[in-house]
Design a protein around this motif. Structure first.
Motif, PDB file in Angstrom:
ATOM      1  N   ASP A  76      -5.841   8.380   3.053  1.00 24.06           N
ATOM      2  CA  ASP A  76      -4.741   7.773   3.789  1.00 24.06           C
ATOM      3  C   ASP A  76      -5.182   6.549   4.580  1.00 24.06           C
ATOM      4  OD1 ASP A  76      -6.281   9.343   5.453  1.00 24.06           O
ATOM      5  OD2 ASP A  76      -4.650  10.666   6.065  1.00 24.06           O
TER       6      ASP A  76
ATOM      7  N   THR B  27       1.408   8.667  -3.036  1.00 27.65           N
ATOM      8  CA  THR B  27       2.544   8.808  -2.128  1.00 27.65           C
ATOM      9  C   THR B  27       2.332   7.991  -0.859  1.00 27.65           C
ATOM     10  OG1 THR B  27       2.877  11.070  -2.959  1.00 27.65           O
ATOM     11  CG2 THR B  27       4.026  10.466  -0.940  1.00 27.65           C
ATOM     12  N   SER B  28       1.113   8.040  -0.330  1.00 29.30           N
ATOM     13  CA  SER B  28       0.804   7.226   0.858  1.00 29.30           C
ATOM     14  C   SER B  28       0.978   5.741   0.565  1.00 29.30           C
ATOM     15  CB  SER B  28      -0.629   7.506   1.325  1.00 29.30           C
ATOM     16  OG  SER B  28      -0.771   8.828   1.785  1.00 29.30           O
TER      17      SER B  28
ATOM     18  N   LEU C  15       4.730   4.969   0.426  1.00 30.51           N
ATOM     19  CA  LEU C  15       5.481   5.094   1.673  1.00 30.51           C
ATOM     20  C   LEU C  15       4.982   4.166   2.783  1.00 30.51           C
ATOM     21  CD1 LEU C  15       5.920   8.984   1.870  1.00 30.51           C
ATOM     22  CD2 LEU C  15       7.578   7.265   1.099  1.00 30.51           C
ATOM     23  N   ALA C  16       3.707   3.772   2.739  1.00 26.42           N
ATOM     24  CA  ALA C  16       3.150   2.936   3.807  1.00 26.42           C
ATOM     25  C   ALA C  16       3.882   1.603   3.973  1.00 26.42           C
ATOM     26  CB  ALA C  16       1.659   2.710   3.576  1.00 26.42           C
TER      27      ALA C  16
ATOM     28  N   LEU D   6       6.935   1.015   3.463  1.00 24.01           N
ATOM     29  CA  LEU D   6       8.287   1.284   3.933  1.00 24.01           C
ATOM     30  C   LEU D   6       8.316   1.818   5.359  1.00 24.01           C
ATOM     31  CD1 LEU D   6       9.728   2.990   0.718  1.00 24.01           C
ATOM     32  CD2 LEU D   6      10.043   0.616   1.451  1.00 24.01           C
ATOM     33  N   PHE D   7       7.383   2.729   5.659  1.00 27.53           N
ATOM     34  CA  PHE D   7       7.422   3.434   6.950  1.00 27.53           C
ATOM     35  C   PHE D   7       6.157   3.240   7.777  1.00 27.53           C
ATOM     36  CE2 PHE D   7       9.967   5.867   3.864  1.00 27.53           C
ATOM     37  CZ  PHE D   7      11.211   5.773   4.473  1.00 27.53           C
TER      38      PHE D   7
ATOM     39  N   GLY E  41       4.295   6.744   7.134  1.00 27.58           N
ATOM     40  CA  GLY E  41       4.438   6.977   5.702  1.00 27.58           C
ATOM     41  C   GLY E  41       3.142   7.418   5.061  1.00 27.58           C
ATOM     42  N   ALA E  42       2.035   6.818   5.468  1.00 25.16           N
ATOM     43  CA  ALA E  42       0.734   7.223   4.934  1.00 25.16           C
ATOM     44  C   ALA E  42       0.407   8.654   5.326  1.00 25.16           C
ATOM     45  CB  ALA E  42      -0.354   6.279   5.431  1.00 25.16           C
TER      46      ALA E  42
ATOM     47  N   VAL F 104       2.572  11.059   5.897  1.00 23.70           N
ATOM     48  CA  VAL F 104       3.411  11.949   5.091  1.00 23.70           C
ATOM     49  C   VAL F 104       2.797  12.154   3.710  1.00 23.70           C
ATOM     50  CG1 VAL F 104       5.649  12.143   3.924  1.00 23.70           C
ATOM     51  CG2 VAL F 104       5.544  11.407   6.305  1.00 23.70           C
ATOM     52  N   GLY F 105       2.260  11.106   3.120  1.00 22.10           N
ATOM     53  CA  GLY F 105       1.597  11.245   1.827  1.00 22.10           C
ATOM     54  C   GLY F 105       0.435  12.207   1.888  1.00 22.10           C
TER      55      GLY F 105
END
Length: 474
Positions: free
Chosen positions: A230, A371-372, A375-376, A378-379, A383-384, A386-387
């Motif tokens: 991450d 996923t990180s 999402l990074a 965006l969020f 986001g990272a 959450v991944g």
């Protein structure tokens, strides 16, 4: 355990001081360079730390003292050689890595840190020998206390005197080098069989040793991606300052990890011993006791971290780090899951199901990183995080499903109690979303909840300790 706890406190003090003094950008550069180099050296050690320790312990138990020495020398040459090759490659590629990442200072940081790679490899070898010889307390002292103490003594003064990120990087390298040399001297002195006459043929096939280590090596890469992928994603996509924020959030959320590493070292010894003695009840008791001791430490701290994330970051790192509050909350949940699956991963090693664990890890780790990375942008740093959490959930589910179907460890999993962990998370996020304006009231609620979860897990620990005493005397 005490040295690991003190070492964890020292490591956190180092992060707190450097985070405040260097700011998110400089702090992020240091964190990112560590993540890159340590990930590369996990690849270089080829999974031999765990495998070599098990083979050395087996040779010691069979009283093949000359084999202990022969194994240690063979593994020393392999691990040190691979660490040197990896360090040279990383040093040569540091400008290219810097040009491909959003970090501005990573190229210079890698240039200064990679020459210490062989010492990190030497530290891995020493750790392997000490574990294999049963010197777990000494190994934990060196790795969990001496290393962070040396880092604190060298890194913070380096910044205060030079105000240079490169000086801090060199201080980290010097801490690894000094700890590695002391550990290596101790490891050599504890090895038996140095004066024994060598038998004509080694008792352990080197090919078998490397074959058994292969899944562990790949699993180590996967686990490193799950735990540090991450921050690599954050540094690559969002830059040094974001990496500094993420490192700060990760520090608060995972403060108990050094202590848990020490507990897992003891768990491996006792679980493997119980399995070798074919005493399933004894093994089940050790499994339950280790799990709930870990949760006894983890749940109260996670509960407080989720509720007081913003306040803790402001107090510990400064107001410039408050954007990392979601990272603290998400990674606190991830830490509970990691603690829950820790003894389960150890069981896979005990049952020699390393290839099965590898398959599961290689499914979870790339998912977490991808996923990180998705999402990074965006969020941001949340986001990272959450991944990383999603990857750990996949790992936990996979280990449970395959463990029940293939290893038939259902009786051992009777010791798993997820109810406390589930309610701890739900309650903490519920309270965190309530606007409590009085800081003292919020702190009192967090402390009261922490006491409740600690008391509940302590009751489980007493239960399994009592069960262990009963099974030990049968």
């Amino acid at each position: 355990m005490g040295s690991a706890g003190a070492g964890g406190i020292l490591a956190m003090i180092t992060s707190l001081l450097l985070g405040r003094l260097m700011g998110p950008s400089g702090f992020g550069t240091v964190a990112l360079s560590q993540a890159v180099v340590l990930f590369a050296l996990v690849v270089a050690q080829l999974g031999l730390v765990a495998t070599g320790a098990r083979y050395i312990a087996a040779a010691m138990g069979e009283e093949h003292l000359d084999e202990c020495w022969r194994l240690a020398i063979f593994l020393f040459l392999v691990m040190l050689g691979s660490s040197i090759l990896m360090s040279v490659a990383l040093w040569y590629l540091s400008p290219l890595i810097g040009s491909q990442m959003a970090s501005e200072g990573i190229a210079s940081a890698l240039y200064h840190f990679t020459p210490f790679g062989p010492f990190i490899g030497l530290l891995y070898w020493s750790s392997m020998v000490l574990k294999g010889m049963g010197w777990n307390v000494v190994q934990a002292f060196y790795e969990s206390f001496l290393l962070p103490a040396s880092t604190l003594a060298l890194a913070v003064p380096s910044w205060c005197y030079y105000e240079s990120v490169d000086a801090v990087i060199l201080a980290y390298g010097a801490a690894y080098a000094s700890t590695a040399l002391i550990s290596a001297v101790t490891a050599k002195s504890c090895l038996p069989g140095q004066d024994k006459t060598r038998s004509a043929k080694p008792a352990t096939s080197r090919r078998e040793l490397l074959w058994q280590s292969t899944p562990l090596a790949l699993s180590g890469i996967g686990n490193r991606l799950l735990r540090r992928g991450d921050i690599l994603v954050v540094g690559s996509i969002l830059g040094d300052s974001a990496a500094g924020l993420y490192r700060a959030g990760n520090t608060v959320a995972t403060v108990v990890r050094p202590l848990l590493r020490a507990a897992s070292a003891f768990a491996l010894h006792h679980l493997a011993r119980s399995h070798g003695m074919k005493r399933s009840g004894f093994m089940r008791s050790h499994f339950g006791l280790n799990l709930h001791i870990s949760l006894l430490v983890t749940l109260p701290i996670a509960f407080v971290a989720i509720i007081m994330a913003t306040e803790l970051l402001t107090l510990l790192f400064g107001p410039q780090y408050t954007d990392a509050a979601p990272v603290v909350q998400i990674l606190a949940v991830a830490e509970i899951i990691m603690v829950g699956i820790g003894p389960l991963q150890t069981m896979y090693g005990v049952y020699k199901a390393n290839w099965m664990r590898l398959t599961i890890t290689l499914l979870a780790a790339p998912t977490a990183v991808l996923t990180s990375a998705a999402l990074a942008p965006l969020f941001g740093v949340a986001g990272a995080a959450v991944g990383s959490l999603i990857g750990l959930i996949i790992l936990a589910v996979g280990l449970l499903v395959y463990g029940l179907q293939k290893l038939h460890i259902g009786s051992i999993l009777d010791s798993v109690r997820v109810k406390n962990s589930f309610f701890c998370i739900i309650t903490a996020f519920g309270i965190a979303n309530i606007e409590i304006e009085t800081l003292a009231l919020k702190a009192c609620i967090a402390l009261a909840g922490a006491i409740i979860w600690a008391a509940s897990e302590y009751a489980h620990c007493c239960k399994w300790a009592d069960q262990l005493r009963k099974t030990d005397h049968r």
